[in-house]
Design a protein around this motif. Structure first.
Motif, PDB file in Angstrom:
ATOM      1  N   ILE A 165       0.870  -1.312   0.047  1.00 44.78           N
ATOM      2  CA  ILE A 165      -0.105  -0.057   0.026  1.00 44.78           C
ATOM      3  C   ILE A 165       0.730   1.166  -0.146  1.00 44.78           C
ATOM      4  O   ILE A 165       1.735   1.433   0.685  1.00 44.78           O
ATOM      5  N   ASP A 166       0.675   2.252  -1.102  1.00 42.91           N
ATOM      6  CA  ASP A 166       1.329   3.289  -1.151  1.00 42.91           C
ATOM      7  C   ASP A 166       0.720   4.571  -1.046  1.00 42.91           C
ATOM      8  O   ASP A 166       1.376   5.618  -0.984  1.00 42.91           O
ATOM      9  N   TYR A 209      -2.162  -6.581  14.837  1.00 48.17           N
ATOM     10  CA  TYR A 209      -2.255  -5.259  15.476  1.00 48.17           C
ATOM     11  C   TYR A 209      -0.774  -4.947  15.606  1.00 48.17           C
ATOM     12  O   TYR A 209      -0.406  -3.627  15.689  1.00 48.17           O
ATOM     13  N   HIS A 210       0.308  -5.616  15.993  1.00 39.10           N
ATOM     14  CA  HIS A 210       1.769  -5.222  16.064  1.00 39.10           C
ATOM     15  C   HIS A 210       1.962  -4.531  14.602  1.00 39.10           C
ATOM     16  O   HIS A 210       2.638  -3.789  14.649  1.00 39.10           O
ATOM     17  N   ARG A 211       1.747  -5.420  13.628  1.00 39.34           N
ATOM     18  CA  ARG A 211       2.073  -4.855  12.433  1.00 39.34           C
ATOM     19  C   ARG A 211       1.452  -3.536  11.990  1.00 39.34           C
ATOM     20  O   ARG A 211       2.066  -2.531  11.323  1.00 39.34           O
ATOM     21  N   LEU A 212       0.309  -3.339  12.427  1.00 41.99           N
ATOM     22  CA  LEU A 212      -0.648  -2.270  12.153  1.00 41.99           C
ATOM     23  C   LEU A 212       0.015  -1.034  13.056  1.00 41.99           C
ATOM     24  O   LEU A 212       0.493   0.212  12.469  1.00 41.99           O
ATOM     25  N   ALA A 213       0.362  -1.395  14.186  1.00 42.26           N
ATOM     26  CA  ALA A 213       0.799  -0.243  15.249  1.00 42.26           C
ATOM     27  C   ALA A 213       2.359   0.257  14.594  1.00 42.26           C
ATOM     28  O   ALA A 213       2.594   1.480  14.393  1.00 42.26           O
ATOM     29  N   GLU A 214       3.301  -0.577  13.909  1.00 43.37           N
ATOM     30  CA  GLU A 214       4.647  -0.279  13.291  1.00 43.37           C
ATOM     31  C   GLU A 214       4.126   0.522  12.419  1.00 43.37           C
ATOM     32  O   GLU A 214       4.981   1.367  11.893  1.00 43.37           O
ATOM     33  N   GLU A 215       3.285   0.328  11.313  1.00 42.80           N
ATOM     34  CA  GLU A 215       3.139   0.808  10.120  1.00 42.80           C
ATOM     35  C   GLU A 215       2.042   1.764   9.664  1.00 42.80           C
ATOM     36  O   GLU A 215       2.282   2.400   8.603  1.00 42.80           O
ATOM     37  N   ARG A 217       1.122   4.582  10.345  1.00 38.76           N
ATOM     38  CA  ARG A 217       1.531   6.109  10.196  1.00 38.76           C
ATOM     39  C   ARG A 217       1.781   6.571   8.753  1.00 38.76           C
ATOM     40  O   ARG A 217       1.666   7.450   8.389  1.00 38.76           O
ATOM     41  N   ARG A 218       2.536   5.471   8.020  1.00 34.84           N
ATOM     42  CA  ARG A 218       2.773   5.588   6.600  1.00 34.84           C
ATOM     43  C   ARG A 218       1.757   5.937   5.747  1.00 34.84           C
ATOM     44  O   ARG A 218       1.890   6.526   4.734  1.00 34.84           O
ATOM     45  N   VAL A 219       0.654   5.181   6.080  1.00 37.91           N
ATOM     46  CA  VAL A 219      -0.381   5.668   5.015  1.00 37.91           C
ATOM     47  C   VAL A 219      -1.702   6.131   5.737  1.00 37.91           C
ATOM     48  O   VAL A 219      -2.578   6.501   4.865  1.00 37.91           O
TER      49      VAL A 219
END
Ligand code: GLN
Length: 264
Positions: A165-166, A209-215, A217-219
């Motif tokens: 997703i960009d 949820y871990h992956r979501l929390a880490e990423e 803000r980029r999208v």
């Protein structure tokens, strides 16, 4: 035989699997097969044609898969065993999401879209401009069919979670797989018909949820909102990953949606 009588007979047969919903399920089954009026006549042949469907239900297969469609947020969605069945619990995510949308802030990402039910409901009911993504090509195909069925056009992207997703979005909605491995082992018979890929969230159920929390803000645009469904015992675990987030309850008073505001 009249439909109302057939409905009672079918309900009786469905009781062992459908319990108190047997009558409702019998009515759904008849309606989906063109018998809308309780006073319509049902021939022997008509009744026989329903037999294989009843037999499937008696194996424990969920009714939505047998009917091939199910309603979510008052809208019709095609479903089959390649996607999770839309749940009424998830309608809470849609309600909260609709409140955040404005004509200027309507770019939505439906992450882990499955049947597409959340994103499509937001496009239909909130005029959202929706990108739907999933790791499963089957899910994306179903989402596209469902978008056509509901008369909306949405973009679909095949992506392993946020990896592909960009874009930048005003709102991210996500119903990730969140059952733990123990939940998977002990899951009800009905859940065994649904795709593991859509259910299992790793050892403790919190992997995505871990992956979501880490990423995220980029999208997620500044001022944007992230809404994610959680399992009913996961509030503390998920809130710990998103400082400042809040948790909203479902109508059964269980904490089920985490709301994250991107105030950066
Ligand atoms: N809501 C499903 C259940 O009740 C789980 C869905 C999910 O993992 N996102 O089991």
């Amino acid at each position: 035989m009249m439909v109302r009588k057939a409905e009672r007979a079918i309900a009786e047969r469905l009781k062992p699997v459908a319990g108190e919903d047997a009558q409702l399920e019998a009515s759904f089954l008849l309606r989906a097969n063109g018998f809308h009026s309780p006073y319509q006549e049902l021939s022997e042949t008509d009744a026989k044609a329903l037999d294989p469907l009843i037999e499937r239900r008696l194996t424990g297969e969920p009714l939505p898969y047998i009917l091939g469609e199910w309603e979510f947020y008052g809208l019709p969605f095609y479903v089959d065993a390649r996607v999770l069945i839309p749940r009424p619990d998830t309608e809470r995510v849609v309600e909260l999401a609709l409140k955040t949308l404005t004509p200027e802030r309507n770019a939505v990402l439906d992450l882990c879209c499955g049947s597409g039910c959340i994103g499509i409901a937001l496009a239909v009911c909130g005029g959202a401009k929706v990108t739907a993504s999933d790791v499963s090509a089957d899910a994306l195909e179903m989402t596209e069919r469902n978008a056509r069925r509901n008369g909306v056009s949405i973009e679909t992207v095949r992506s392993d979670f946020l990896d592909g997703i960009d874009g930048m979005y005003d709102l991210i909605v996500c119903n990730p797989p969140y059952l733990s491995e123990a939940d998977m082992q002990n899951r009800d018979a009905a859940l065994r018909f649904e795709p593991e890929l859509a259910l299992c969230g790793g050892q403790d159920g919190l992997y995505f949820y871990h992956r979501l929390a880490e990423e995220y803000r980029r999208v997620l645009k500044p001022g944007g909102t992230l809404l994610t469904e959680i399992g009913m015992t996961q509030m503390d675990g998920v809130l710990a990953l998103f400082p400042g987030a809040e948790c909203v309850k479902d109508y059964g008073d269980r904490p089920r949606v985490v709301v994250v505001h991107n105030d950066d």
